[in-house]
Design a protein around this motif. Structure first.
Motif, mmCIF file in Angstrom:
data_model
loop_
_atom_site.group_PDB
_atom_site.id
_atom_site.type_symbol
_atom_site.label_atom_id
_atom_site.label_comp_id
_atom_site.label_asym_id
_atom_site.label_seq_id
_atom_site.Cartn_x
_atom_site.Cartn_y
_atom_site.Cartn_z
ATOM 1 N N THR A 1 38.732 -4.257 60.659
ATOM 2 C CA THR A 1 39.310 -5.266 59.762
ATOM 3 C C THR A 1 39.497 -6.617 60.452
ATOM 4 O OG1 THR A 1 41.577 -4.581 60.291
ATOM 5 C CG2 THR A 1 40.527 -3.522 58.399
ATOM 6 N N CYS A 2 39.290 -6.682 61.772
ATOM 7 C CA CYS A 2 39.418 -7.957 62.494
ATOM 8 C C CYS A 2 38.496 -9.004 61.883
ATOM 9 C CB CYS A 2 39.069 -7.762 63.972
ATOM 10 S SG CYS A 2 38.950 -9.291 64.916
ATOM 11 N N THR B 1 49.352 -8.842 68.357
ATOM 12 C CA THR B 1 49.398 -7.985 67.173
ATOM 13 C C THR B 1 50.483 -8.425 66.195
ATOM 14 O OG1 THR B 1 49.406 -5.654 66.469
ATOM 15 C CG2 THR B 1 50.977 -6.278 68.180
ATOM 16 N N LYS C 1 45.646 -8.950 60.146
ATOM 17 C CA LYS C 1 45.184 -7.623 59.749
ATOM 18 C C LYS C 1 45.943 -6.503 60.453
ATOM 19 C CE LYS C 1 42.340 -9.545 57.013
ATOM 20 N NZ LYS C 1 42.625 -9.549 55.563
ATOM 21 N N HIS D 1 35.704 -0.593 67.041
ATOM 22 C CA HIS D 1 35.201 -0.183 65.727
ATOM 23 C C HIS D 1 33.790 0.378 65.804
ATOM 24 C CE1 HIS D 1 32.832 -3.975 65.068
ATOM 25 N NE2 HIS D 1 32.196 -3.238 64.177
ATOM 26 N N ILE E 1 46.079 -5.395 63.558
ATOM 27 C CA ILE E 1 45.373 -4.532 64.511
ATOM 28 C C ILE E 1 46.326 -4.155 65.646
ATOM 29 C CG2 ILE E 1 43.454 -4.433 66.162
ATOM 30 C CD1 ILE E 1 41.953 -6.300 64.217
ATOM 31 N N ASP F 1 39.866 6.531 61.051
ATOM 32 C CA ASP F 1 40.967 5.623 60.699
ATOM 33 C C ASP F 1 41.103 4.512 61.734
ATOM 34 O OD1 ASP F 1 41.510 7.129 58.471
ATOM 35 O OD2 ASP F 1 43.253 8.160 59.329
ATOM 36 N N ALA F 2 41.010 4.881 63.019
ATOM 37 C CA ALA F 2 41.140 3.876 64.077
ATOM 38 C C ALA F 2 39.979 2.890 64.045
ATOM 39 C CB ALA F 2 41.219 4.558 65.438
ATOM 40 N N ASP G 1 40.542 0.520 61.115
ATOM 41 C CA ASP G 1 41.592 -0.466 61.418
ATOM 42 C C ASP G 1 41.047 -1.581 62.313
ATOM 43 O OD1 ASP G 1 43.441 0.944 59.953
ATOM 44 O OD2 ASP G 1 44.360 1.936 61.687
ATOM 45 N N ALA H 1 39.062 -4.953 69.399
ATOM 46 C CA ALA H 1 38.738 -4.582 68.018
ATOM 47 C C ALA H 1 37.230 -4.481 67.823
ATOM 48 C CB ALA H 1 39.335 -5.609 67.049
#
Length: 246
Positions: free
Chosen positions: A158-159, A221, A226, A184, A228, A151-152, A155, A180
């Motif tokens: 998505t950057c 943020t 998105k 990922h 993040i 999940d992390a 997330d 980010a």
């Protein structure tokens, strides 16, 4: 809708730049913000004036090309929304709107609202990849990954690299973007062998580009389209400290 636009006009990094006021009439509430600028540019071209330069591409909120500061907020005041997906119905008839480019030393102005974001490319080139042999893409169920990590990682992935985080940060920090791109990859099995060297290389490149340091103000943020989270920066800092401890 009738609007008054105060737009930053600048012919390049060496030009001092200035705010120019334009009146735009008969704007449909269903137009996107970029479509509204298109209408203004068409009028400027017909009048023999230089159209306003701005970045755009997909206009679907996924490419990261568009970006401008609208009324003092990167991408505008509508949360989790890129400039291209911001619609004029969110503004009042007769509103005065100020439009400026991203403002950060590593993002020099090319023209008007267009800035050079190639510093982001160099940060990714420094380590945003997996170079160890990882084989072909496995079946989804063949490599176990903890749900929390998956999940992390998703997330962070998505950057879109738009640069709003830098524009909003009072320090001009690129920590959310860099975190980010590090996170990922580093949370997944394929990214583990280079996890620490990746963090060190990309953070060092971020610093070399002239971005400021993170002081956890959270403005990045808040404007990220998105969403993040700041947790990504904490993860990046942890990996960077471990890399330098070796």
């Amino acid at each position: 809708m009738n609007l008054t636009l105060k737009v930053w006009r600048q012919n390049g990094a060496s030009d001092a730049g200035r705010m120019v006021t334009y009146r735009v009439e008969d704007v449909s509430p269903d137009m996107s913000f970029l479509e509204m600028l298109d209408v203004l540019n068409e009028r400027l071209i017909l009048e023999g004036d230089d159209p306003i330069a701005f970045d755009h591409d997909c206009r679907e909120g996924i490419c990261g090309m568009c970006g401008m500061v609208i009324n003092g907020v990167a991408h505008g005041e509508q949360r989790a929304t890129t400039t291209c997906q911001l619609h004029m119905r969110h503004f009042e008839d007769g509103a005065e709107i100020t439009i400026e480019p991203w403002r950060a030393a590593p993002f020099p102005v090319v023209k008007d609202l267009v800035v050079d974001r190639s510093a982001f490319d160099r940060i990714i080139q420094a380590g945003g990849f997996v170079s160890v042999p990882a084989g072909s893409a496995p079946d989804a169920h063949s490599v176990p990954v903890r749900k929390e990590d998956a999940d992390a990682a998703f997330d962070a992935a998505t950057c879109i690299g738009c640069g709003a985080c830098v524009a909003a940060c009072p320090n001009g920090s690129a920590s959310l973007f860099t975190a980010a791109k590090i996170t990922h990859l580093s949370l997944l099995p394929q990214g583990q062998p280079e996890r620490l060297t990746r963090a060190k290389a990309m953070v060092d490149q971020m610093d070399a580009e002239g971005f400021g340091g993170c002081t956890n103000t959270g403005e990045c943020t808040a404007v990220c389209p998105k969403g993040i989270p700041l947790d990504a920066i904490a993860q990046m800092n942890s990996d960077y400290l471990k890399a330098n401890a070796k």
